[in-house]
Design an enzyme around this catalytic site. Sequence first.
Site, PDB file in Angstrom:
ATOM      1  CG  ASP A  12      42.078  34.434  45.564  1.00  0.00           C
ATOM      2  OD1 ASP A  12      41.496  35.527  45.477  1.00  0.00           O
ATOM      3  OD2 ASP A  12      42.838  33.990  44.681  1.00  0.00           O
ATOM      4  CG  ASP A  55      40.594  39.477  44.268  1.00  0.00           C
ATOM      5  OD1 ASP A  55      40.659  38.517  45.071  1.00  0.00           O
ATOM      6  OD2 ASP A  55      41.386  39.616  43.331  1.00  0.00           O
TER       7      ASP A  55
END
Length: 513
Positions: free
Chosen positions: A107, A294
């Site tokens: 992430d 992201d």
Amino acid sequence: MLFNMSTTIKTSLLALFLLFILSPTAFSSTNGGLLRVGLKKRKTNQFNRVSEHGLSMEGTDRRNFGFYDTLRNSEGDVIVLKNYMDAQYFGEIGIGTPPQKFTVVFDTGSANLWVPSSKCFLSVACLFHQKYKASRSSTYKKNGTAAAIQYGTGAISGVFSRDSVKLGDLVVKEQDFIEATREPGITFLAAKFDGILGLGYQDISVGKAVPVWYNMVNQGLVQEPVFSFWFNRHAGEEEGGELVFGGVDPNHFKGKHTYVPVTQKGYWQFDMGDVLIGDKTTGFCSGGCAAIADSGTSLLAGPTTIITQINHAIGAAGVMSQQCKTLVDQYGKTIIEMLLSEAQPDKICSQMNLCTFDGSRDVSSIIESVVDKNNGKSSAGLNDGICAFCEMAVVWMQSQLKRNQTEDSIINYVNELCDRIPSPMGESAVDCQTLSNMPNIAFTIGGKTFDLTPEQYILKVGEGEVAQCISGFTALDVAPPHGPLWILGDVFMGQYHTVFDFGKSRVGFAEAA
């Protein structure tokens, strides 16, 4: 309780992300300090959305995610991936000596590593995931500092510990991570991943723990301080994607990358230019907007004002329209008259006593987050939803006046936009038969236009007559000074190979191959 903006932005989308949940796997091989974490995928049973949370584990053995016993030999360690609708990508890591295996989201929108702890007794979610057992690791070192991460739809808390972390054949020594001893609520209960490995900057790390990536660089485990993502968006193919630590794989992009500098270290944040619907500007980002790349967010998120316009253009149906239409019915003509009289747009709603601020902030600062509103909070500290709809109407009407539209056509257009405001969970549906009629949506980054076609920004769930098509765009409003902010998640990164250049503090995009 420790809290940071990264979790606010990222995890306000987590409930929506769980609607498209899948289970992870990775293969890895090393070559002179360059590590490839490959992601392979195969079709898996879809989840039926049977509750208000949209989650079901029917027909699924939650304890067996299908990768612990599927190791097979290839150029590296290959573990089979289960993938649901290209919605998220996971990989396997090991913690401790000998390594205890966990699946994690890699992430770029957060910076901590956390996995469930064997000391997690009271949370049901821990029963269905792998748990770290400190007593079984010869390299474990006790820390004991309390840690907590608050998410928009859930939370984890526990203690920091220190141990070795294995990624492929690379071993990061003395890595601080969080042993989660509590995972309350449903958020992580049905999740197929065990934890999260953050690849963001240390600035957003809870407890200021040194991220795994920092230690990979500091311990000389990679050739270059660069990592890159390629996501395969063709669900029928075996290979699901690739994360390369220490460089890029030239087989997975075309042409050259367009690089933009990181403007704020925390997320991988950069300046983005215009947003185009077809070949027409929306005007909202004419003065520039911030964006982050992201890898941990499934969809593409942006300000409600523009997401609503996009959903209108592609025929996506949302909810929350009645209050918006009421605002237009009562105040629409007045707003148009004030705009024609050259009133300052950012002061119109306050002058009509619909907003309580003084008009000195940017329009976007008072647009409520749909998610925050659902939780009874406002991103601008206001509880009056009519203010949010007023500010959106001003933006929409101003853009139509610049096109010399009539009053009636403007009112009709804004009412149509009201119909397209996303649902409280951010989800909007489209007719699967109309993809050929939808426009491209484009983003200007580094002076170059990056297009997304309907086939690329629509997520198709199911097959045949029961298929559902979901808009890849969801609303998320972030107030200044951090916003307006766009989150370019997997919908975008799946089409554009993304390089995270830590050494030069920049992000690069090139067409994926």
